[in-house]
Design a protein around this motif. Structure first.
Motif, short mmCIF file in Angstrom:
data_model
loop_
_atom_site.label_atom_id
_atom_site.label_comp_id
_atom_site.label_asym_id
_atom_site.label_seq_id
_atom_site.Cartn_x
_atom_site.Cartn_y
_atom_site.Cartn_z
N ASP A 6 53.71 -0.52 19.23
CA ASP A 6 52.34 -0.05 19.04
C ASP A 6 51.38 -1.07 19.65
O ASP A 6 51.62 -2.28 19.55
CB ASP A 6 52.07 0.12 17.55
CG ASP A 6 50.83 0.93 17.27
OD1 ASP A 6 50.96 2.09 16.88
OD2 ASP A 6 49.71 0.39 17.44
N VAL A 13 45.86 2.77 12.64
CA VAL A 13 46.60 1.51 12.54
C VAL A 13 45.65 0.38 12.17
O VAL A 13 45.97 -0.46 11.32
CB VAL A 13 47.36 1.22 13.84
CG1 VAL A 13 47.94 -0.19 13.85
CG2 VAL A 13 48.48 2.24 14.04
N THR A 50 55.25 0.34 14.61
CA THR A 50 54.85 1.23 13.52
C THR A 50 55.99 2.22 13.26
O THR A 50 56.73 2.59 14.17
CB THR A 50 53.56 2.01 13.84
OG1 THR A 50 53.68 2.65 15.11
CG2 THR A 50 52.35 1.11 13.83
N LEU A 58 51.42 7.72 9.37
CA LEU A 58 51.77 6.31 9.51
C LEU A 58 52.45 5.86 8.22
O LEU A 58 51.87 5.92 7.14
CB LEU A 58 50.51 5.47 9.78
CG LEU A 58 50.71 3.98 9.93
CD1 LEU A 58 51.67 3.64 11.05
CD2 LEU A 58 49.36 3.30 10.16
N CYS A 61 54.53 -0.72 9.04
CA CYS A 61 54.45 -1.53 10.25
C CYS A 61 55.18 -2.85 10.04
O CYS A 61 55.47 -3.25 8.91
CB CYS A 61 53.00 -1.79 10.65
SG CYS A 61 52.07 -2.77 9.45
#
Length: 154
Positions: A6, A13, A50, A58, A61
């Protein structure tokens, strides 16, 4: 679940990481939170991944920061609060360790909190072979920190 590199540019994010840093600073004594901010995570020598659900949610991470040519530090491990205990952290950690081996690192170390809030994280790392160690890479002794390391096998 997909785990992907990512670039830390999406608003989702950025918000996820802002929440991460804010939470860690809220639960850690002043001077004992070592989470990297966005600039730190975007720096050369840092890789960021991620975990994303099939529907685009999401899930978590993780990052890996190069310390030397043979030693890297695990940074910014986080699972979405609605997805804890569902295998996200294990999948991320497994992927990061695979990437570390492929990059030729001989060791991955980390710093995490020493108090109850961080007990699940310490247990996860221990299950994957990490053992407690002394401070590394410029960290000093800190009763609020637990330092752990894992020697990687090729």
């Amino acid at each position: 679940m997909r785990i992907q590199r990512d670039d830390l540019r999406s608003a989702e994010v950025v918000a996820f990481l802002s929440e991460h840093v804010a939470e860690l600073r809220a639960v850690s004594p002043p001077g004992s939170s070592h989470a990297l901010d966005l600039d730190g995570l975007r720096a050369p020598g840092v890789c960021f991944w991620t975990a994303v659900a099939e529907d685009g949610e999401l899930l978590g991470c993780a990052a890996l920061k190069e310390l030397t040519s043979g030693h890297a530090e695990l940074k910014s491990m986080r699972t979405a609060t609605t997805r804890t205990r569902q295998g996200v952290a294990t999948a991320l950690l497994t992927r990061v360790l695979e990437e570390a081996r492929a990059a030729g690192y001989e060791r991955v170390s980390l710093e995490t909190g020493s108090f109850a809030f961080f007990a699940p994280a310490r247990a996860l790392y221990a299950r994957h072979g990490f053992a407690e160690c002394g401070p590394f890479a410029g960290y000093g002794p800190d009763p609020a920190s637990t330092f752990m390391t894992l020697a990687l096998r090729p």
